[in-house]
Design a protein around this motif. Structure first.
Motif, mmCIF file in Angstrom:
data_model
loop_
_atom_site.group_PDB
_atom_site.id
_atom_site.type_symbol
_atom_site.label_atom_id
_atom_site.label_comp_id
_atom_site.label_asym_id
_atom_site.label_seq_id
_atom_site.Cartn_x
_atom_site.Cartn_y
_atom_site.Cartn_z
ATOM 1 N N UNK A 95 0.839 -1.209 0.000
ATOM 2 C CA UNK A 95 0.000 0.000 0.000
ATOM 3 C C UNK A 95 0.873 1.257 0.000
ATOM 4 N N UNK A 96 1.897 1.257 0.827
ATOM 5 C CA UNK A 96 2.823 2.399 0.864
ATOM 6 C C UNK A 96 3.516 2.594 -0.483
ATOM 7 N N UNK A 97 3.916 1.504 -1.084
ATOM 8 C CA UNK A 97 4.565 1.567 -2.387
ATOM 9 C C UNK A 97 3.635 2.203 -3.426
ATOM 10 N N UNK B 228 -7.162 -7.538 -2.154
ATOM 11 C CA UNK B 228 -7.150 -7.551 -0.693
ATOM 12 C C UNK B 228 -8.392 -6.837 -0.146
ATOM 13 N N UNK B 229 -8.743 -5.703 -0.754
ATOM 14 C CA UNK B 229 -9.933 -4.962 -0.337
ATOM 15 C C UNK B 229 -11.200 -5.773 -0.537
ATOM 16 N N UNK B 230 -11.299 -6.465 -1.658
ATOM 17 C CA UNK B 230 -12.465 -7.309 -1.939
ATOM 18 C C UNK B 230 -12.551 -8.435 -0.915
ATOM 19 N N UNK B 231 -11.427 -9.054 -0.627
ATOM 20 C CA UNK B 231 -11.384 -10.132 0.356
ATOM 21 C C UNK B 231 -11.826 -9.644 1.736
ATOM 22 N N UNK C 265 -1.174 -2.731 -7.524
ATOM 23 C CA UNK C 265 -2.517 -2.161 -7.419
ATOM 24 C C UNK C 265 -3.572 -3.258 -7.464
ATOM 25 N N UNK C 266 -3.360 -4.258 -8.322
ATOM 26 C CA UNK C 266 -4.283 -5.387 -8.395
ATOM 27 C C UNK C 266 -4.316 -6.173 -7.096
#
Length: 95
Positions: free
Chosen positions: A10-12, A78-81, A72-73
Motif C-alpha cells: 500500500x505504501x509503495x 485484498x480490499x475485496x477479500x 494495485x491489483x
C-alpha cells in the motif's frame, strides 16, 4: 500474506501515486520511519530496490515501475477479500 507486506505494498502504491514516501506515509497514517522500514523490508525480500532514494523525493526504480500495476491489483483484491470477510462476520451470506 503477512499484514505488514500488504501495508508495504500500500505504501509503495501511494508513493508512486503521490511521488513521495513522506506523503504516502502521511496519507496512510504511518510514521515516516516505520514506512521507510516497511519499504526497505519489502525491497530486501524482493532482492532489488523499489525506490531510488538518491533522488529527493525518492522516485520509483525501473523495477518499481514494472510492479505498480500488479501491486494495485493485489491491493484491490485484498480490499475485496476484506469486504467479503466483513460480510461473513456479520452473517450476511448474500454475497
Amino acid at each position: 500474506m503477512e499484514l505488514d507486506r500488504i501495508r508495504a505494498w500500500q505504501l509503495f502504491i501511494e508513493t508512486s501515486r503521490l511521488g513521495s514516501l513522506a506523503l504516502a506515509a502521511e496519507a496512510l497514517s504511518f510514521p515516516l520511519p516505520k514506512a521507510s522500514r516497511l519499504i526497505s523490508s519489502l525491497e530486501d525480500e524482493l532482492g532489488f530496490q523499489l525506490l531510488d532514494r538518491t533522488k529527493k523525493p525518492a522516485v520509483l526504480t525501473a523495477e518499481g515501475q514494472a510492479l505498480v500495476l500488479d501491486a494495485q491489483g493485489l491491493i484491490s483484491q485484498w480490499g475485496i477479500l476484506r469486504e467479503k470477510a466483513d460480510a461473513l462476520r456479520k452473517r450476511n451470506f448474500d454475497l
